[in-house]
Design an enzyme around this catalytic site. Structure first.
Site, PDB file in Angstrom:
ATOM      1  CG  ASP A   7      47.623  20.146 -34.451  1.00  0.00           C
ATOM      2  OD1 ASP A   7      47.310  20.144 -35.657  1.00  0.00           O
ATOM      3  OD2 ASP A   7      48.560  20.824 -33.991  1.00  0.00           O
ATOM      4  CD  GLU A  67      44.653  21.636 -39.197  1.00  0.00           C
ATOM      5  OE1 GLU A  67      44.364  22.736 -38.691  1.00  0.00           O
ATOM      6  OE2 GLU A  67      45.812  21.262 -39.410  1.00  0.00           O
ATOM      7  CG  ASP A 140      51.793  20.780 -31.646  1.00  0.00           C
ATOM      8  OD1 ASP A 140      51.765  20.762 -32.884  1.00  0.00           O
ATOM      9  OD2 ASP A 140      52.784  21.148 -30.986  1.00  0.00           O
TER      10      ASP A 140
END
Length: 159
Positions: A7, A67, A140
């Site tokens: 992340d 991501e 996270d």
């Protein structure tokens, strides 16, 4: 298959490392790369790069699941996250680790089964899939684990 979920960020980079075999996940490690707020930005990028290289060397993931970057209202923050993401991708490229990108919708669908799931639903389902006693912290790290789960499900033709 060993999957490293990331992340991306520049203050906090969540990471989650999973082994995926036979439709089952085994948690290897998770946590966050943290950079100091009062460090100049290039120093923060250097710290992220060094810590990524350490993770890649220590855990030897076969793939990276990250991501897909999107910009919302704050373009300056988005650019800084993109730069941090760049050093993460560089570290993987130097180790010949393939990179797979997923949108938040894809992650939610793969983990919860519903693309508009709330963040807490994703975090709780991540905990359940990985058979963890608690939701991983920081958030996270939970997001990074969800990204790794997403890749396991999406890369598996039997899923």
């Amino acid at each position: 298959m060993r999957i490293l979920g990331i992340d991306p960020g520049y203050a906090t980079v969540g990471f989650g490392i999973l082994d995926y075999q036979g439709m089952r996940f085994q948690t290897v490690e998770y946590g966050a790369i943290l950079t100091e707020a009062h460090t100049d930005f290039s120093g923060r990028l250097a710290q992220i790069y060094e810590d990524m290289c350490f993770l890649l060397e220590k855990y030897r993931p076969q793939v990276l699941s990250v991501e897909k970057l999107y910009f919302n209202t704050n373009k300056t923050t988005g650019i800084m996250v993109a730069e941090a993401r760049g050093v993460i991708l560089l570290a993987c490229a130097q180790k010949n680790i393939p990179v797979f990108e997923y949108t938040p919708l894809q992650v939610k669908s793969a983990v919860v089964g519903y693309g508009k799931a709330e963040k807490m639903q994703v975090m709780d389902m991540t905990r359940r899939i990985l058979r963890l006693a608690e939701i991983p912290k920081p958030d996270d790290a939970a997001d990074a684990l969800a990204l790794a789960i997403c890749h396991g499900h999406c890369a598996n033709p039997d899923y």
